[in-house]
Design a protein around this motif. Sequence first.
Motif: not given
Length: 402
Positions: A33-42, A277-282
């Motif tokens: 995880t990076y920046g709260g809502k992202y993963r490095i691969i994003d 873009f990232s996968r949103n946890p909704n």
Amino acid sequence: MINKKRCIAMLLAGGQGSRLGVLTKHRAKPAVTYGGKYRIIDFPLSNCIHSGIETVGVLTQYEPLELNSYIGTGAPWDLDSMRGGAFVLPPYVKGERGEWYSGTANAIYQNIYFIEQFDPEYLLVLSGDHIYKMDYSLMLSAHEKTGADATIAVIRVPLEEAPRFGIMNTNEDLSIYEFEEKPKKPKNDMASMGVYVFSWKKLRAYLEEDAKDEKSSNDFGKNIIPKMLANGEKLFAYPFKGYWKDVGTLYSLWEANMELLQEQPGLDLYDEPWRIFSRNPNMPPHFVDKNAKTKNSLISEGCYIYGTVENSVLSAGVHVERGAVVRDSIIMQQTQIGEGSKVIMSIVDEEVEIGAGCEVGGGGEITVVGSNVTIKDGATVAAGESVNANRIVRKVEGGAKK
């Protein structure tokens, strides 16, 4: 039937990331995880779709489950279309034998059949370990303009840090005449970013030759690029000007997150034309109680804040109870911080339970708590400690027991 592409990307995402310690004990580094809502691969995935590259092979190996699940069909990055997509490519059994990827070049070699389905003119090879925004289409245009066999993205680094990187020595026209892998006395500060454009047919010949060499490390930096230079192939450097961060150590990961809290961060996450873009946890919006105190922090959806959060980055679903203080820290998904606890200059992984009245970290050195750790009421995790996953930290006379 061949679905011909001008260029496809191969994203190397199988790294163990051992320098990140407990954070990569059960996940590949690009899934961190990076920046709260992202993963490095994003970041490389988002760069691809913005650059018009809609076919991406993601080469996984080490602890791939979380990363595979996260990528899924590639929909969050618009990589699930009929024209292309994101394809997860782990090592697999071929005929009667299967083998792990033995190096970066071998990972590409083992997927030649996948690449040939698209009959590309060019192959973009990326690392899944870095935080940056880059238009690969500009690099591809430069590759075509110079008629290069390989183009390597470079970024200037402080000369004292250059021994950590592969260094490109170039002529005035940016043609490369020498490549030095982590030189003790670098001749310049142009470091390889781990971003390559190859003319595919030329690269394929080198990969096949390299695969036959039993002494080879099957690596781009150690074998393929030096061999191409020795044979007189045309290699050019492509200078990149912008934010780029190798988050391969605990300190660099912590620093990269803290940089987002600066008044003018080097990386703009609010750049609408080049969104990451990232996968949103909704989850529902975060909630901050009227008696809570928040200052200079990124707080993601689903968080409940009743205590104090200062200069920190919180991922989705984090709870900070009354009287708790979080300062200069990274708190990852679904972590609970109990009443009256203090978390200072720490990286706390996912689904951690910190009881009431605990002290985690204290400044000076980064403290790390792995995923699924339970820290019992009143326990202490000292500054600089690293707590393994699936462990319980209990309060005992004279300190904390792990």
